[in-house]
Design a protein around this motif. Structure first.
Motif, short mmCIF file in Angstrom:
data_model
loop_
_atom_site.label_atom_id
_atom_site.label_comp_id
_atom_site.label_asym_id
_atom_site.label_seq_id
_atom_site.Cartn_x
_atom_site.Cartn_y
_atom_site.Cartn_z
N ASN A 127 0.83 -1.21 0.00
CA ASN A 127 0.00 0.00 0.00
C ASN A 127 0.86 1.25 0.00
O ASN A 127 0.53 2.26 -0.66
CB ASN A 127 -0.94 0.00 1.21
N ARG A 149 2.12 1.66 -3.50
CA ARG A 149 1.03 2.07 -4.39
C ARG A 149 0.73 3.55 -4.22
O ARG A 149 0.57 4.28 -5.20
CB ARG A 149 -0.22 1.24 -4.11
N GLU A 150 0.65 4.01 -2.96
CA GLU A 150 0.39 5.42 -2.69
C GLU A 150 1.53 6.29 -3.21
O GLU A 150 1.30 7.39 -3.74
CB GLU A 150 0.22 5.64 -1.19
N ASP A 164 -0.96 -2.41 -6.82
CA ASP A 164 -2.36 -2.58 -6.48
C ASP A 164 -2.80 -4.03 -6.67
O ASP A 164 -3.69 -4.51 -5.96
CB ASP A 164 -3.22 -1.66 -7.37
#
Length: 207
Positions: free
Chosen positions: A157, A160-161, A176
């Motif tokens: 995560n 991805r961010e 993702d």
């Protein structure tokens, strides 16, 4: 662990003390120490180090799941002769996890190349594989699938961010997809932990 000359293994503490680690820098960031954001002055090194760490984790997760497929005899339940017997279906789940982890290794290698990182540019800690060597199949599932695979979701995560905020759709898309597999791995560990200890509450509590 079998490795070629590109890989350098160190203790976990030494790896985390690498000044390029994503958890060490906060320069230029307004979101607190260790937060990986594009506005950090060390963001390129920190992101590449984290990506390399993800790759090494996937390699060791593949090796660990492969060991679990191999290490324990097949049996409907543990017996005096085979106290560590596991159902064949558990081995099938671990084989499926090997398939997932192998795919993650391929994705991570390509992402590392995309980000300008070479295998071995950063060190490897065998921490995850050591957890996958526990002689008790229940504690192995607890340590790897319940704990470390769960932590991996947070790491994915984060990447991805970072890809989203940095305007990198390739990184964002790849990071993702992989957590969907990790959620399944955590669920497999949780399900088997409960099933294998259904009649042994003391062992379940210890796990």
């Amino acid at each position: 662990l079998a490795r070629d000359g590109r890989f350098k293994q160190v203790k976990m503490l030494d790896r985390m003390m690498d000044g390029r680690s994503a958890s060490n820098g906060s320069a230029g960031s307004n979101r607190g120490p260790g937060r990986l954001t594009p506005d950090r002055s060390d963001a390129p090194d920190a992101a590449r180090q984290l990506m390399h760490g993800i790759f090494m984790g996937e390699v060791q997760a593949l090796e660990g799941a492969g060991r679990t497929c191999w290490d324990f005899p097949v049996g409907a339940k543990p017996t005096e002769e085979d106290p560590d017997a596991v159902p064949f279906e558990l081995k099938l789940d671990m084989a499926r996890q090997c398939w997932d982890e192998a795919r993650h290794c391929e994705i991570s290698v390509k992402l590392s190349d995309w980000m300008g990182t070479e295998i071995g540019e950063f060190s490897e800690s065998p921490f995850l594989y050591e957890a996958a060597c526990n002689p008790d199949p229940i504690l192995r599932l607890t340590g790897v699938n319940r704990a470390l695979e769960g932590l991996a979701i947070d790491v994915f995560n984060t990447m991805r961010e970072f890809g989203d905020s940095a305007g990198d759709p390739v990184l964002e898309s790849c990071e993702d997809w992989m957590p969907a597999d990790e959620v399944t791995h955590v669920k497999m560990g949780s399900d088997w932990l409960r099933r294998l200890t259904a009649n042994d509450k003391e062992r379940q509590e210890r796990a």
